[in-house]
Design a protein around this motif. Structure first.
Motif: not given
Length: 356
Positions: A54-73
């Motif tokens: 569950g912690r891993l899912i939360g971490a990956v979700r947070e990272a994916s959202a941060a990458a999207s917000a930062a304009g990661v291709g």
């Protein structure tokens, strides 16, 4: 291009975002780190527990959202020793994929060593001559040696600081001298057997350490603070480290965390890390190690940049034996929003299994 590397280790999931351009070093943009504590949540059968998933899912979700917000291709999500070696790694990866839409890849230990060596070679350049690299992680330790871009020897050994702490040290200090001696003997036996090939190579011109463990040990022994910047020379001397091990053995975690350079999240395993670091220098006859600020993630950035410059598709680095055997490697994936419905269902399923 803007690339994100999500490194899922024993203790944390760490997203690094950097801009890549030919002829330039990776330019850091953002860093996001989340505690996942996979190693401490793995039972004696090698199964990662549901709360950690569950912690891993939360971490990956947070990272994916941060990458999207930062304009990661592109996002490169990769898992190292703790998840790679887990008995239920495929089930965990499936849960993460269902919850976040992110497909995790896995690096072999040899790939870790080769990519980290690439980063160290780029940092120091050709004037460094033949390089010896040591990197202590939570689950494994990597060693590499070579005079070129690619190491002639690349090893991954089960000598991670977290692994050794769980298996060889008591849950609470003080750690008696005989216990430390037994751990040191175990570490030396593994190193003696694994490093016979290194003894046949010319002595390295520069011996280098990377990883948080080495960085914190160097700071503990007097190296400059992080705020001095990446270009401040940092070294770890074997004699200095030897003198600090008895002190670390006496102190509880909360007191270790008050020492110079020791982070609270790594205080529990810093003694094992110190014992491994000293043993490596002893076995390989090294008086000191230079601490390099670049490590695995920078190696991945550089490998991806070289692939882009050469017009090659991203794929496993170097073509090692592990790659030829089909070891999975994280291919870049477009960053896209996670799927809330699937995520809620996956998390609900986790809770149901965990309480059933």
């Amino acid at each position: 291009m803007r690339l994100g590397v999500l490194d899922i280790g024993s203790n944390s999931a760490h997203l690094r975002i950097a801009d890549l351009a030919p002829g330039e070093p990776p330019l850091p943009v953002r860093s996001v780190k989340s505690a996942v504590r996979l190693a401490e949540s793995t039972d004696r059968h090698g199964v990662i527990g549901r709360p950690a998933v569950g912690r891993l899912i939360g971490a990956v979700r947070e990272a994916s959202a941060a990458a999207s917000a930062a304009g990661v291709g592109e996002l490169l999500p990769l898992a190292t020793s703790a998840l790679r070696d887990a008995a239920n790694r495929d089930d965990v990866a499936a849960e993460v994929r269902a919850a976040t839409g992110v497909e995790l890849g896995f690096l072999s230990g040899e790939q870790e060593a080769r990519l980290t060596f690439l980063a160290v070679r780029r940092w120091y350049g050709w004037s460094a001559g033949p390089l010896l690299l040591a990197d202590i992680g939570g689950g494994s330790m990597e060693l590499a040696y070579g005079a070129g871009d690619e190491p002639e020897i690349a090893l991954s050994l089960p000598l991670g600081a977290g692994r050794l702490t769980r298996h060889h040290l008591p849950s609470r200090p003080p750690v008696r001298k005989r216990t430390r001696k037994a751990l040191r003997a175990h570490v030396r036996s593994v190193l003696d057997e694994a490093t016979t090939g290194l003894a046949e190579r010319p002595a390295p011109v520069r011996a280098v350490a990377t990883s948080k463990t080495f960085t914190q040990l160097a700071r503990l022994c007097g190296a400059p603070k992080a705020k001095a910047g990446p270009y401040a020379p940092r070294t770890l001397a074997r004699a200095d480290l030897h003198g600090r091990i008895p002190e670390l053995a006496k102190l509880p975690d909360e007191e270790r965390a008050k020492l110079r350079g020791v982070k609270r999240s790594r205080a529990h395993q810093i003694l094992a890390g110190a014992i491994v670091a000293e043993a490596v220098m002893d076995v390989l006859s090294l008086d000191r190690l230079d601490v390099c600020p670049w490590a695995l993630r920078e190696g991945i950035f550089l490998h991806r940049l070289e692939a882009l410059a050469a017009g090659r598709p991203a794929g496993p680095p170097f073509g090692t034996a592990a790659d030829r055997a089909g070891a999975p490697y994280p291919c870049p994936v477009p960053v896209r929003p996670s799927r809330p419905d699937a995520e809620r269902k996956a998390v609900a399923r986790l809770h149901a299994v965990g309480t059933g």
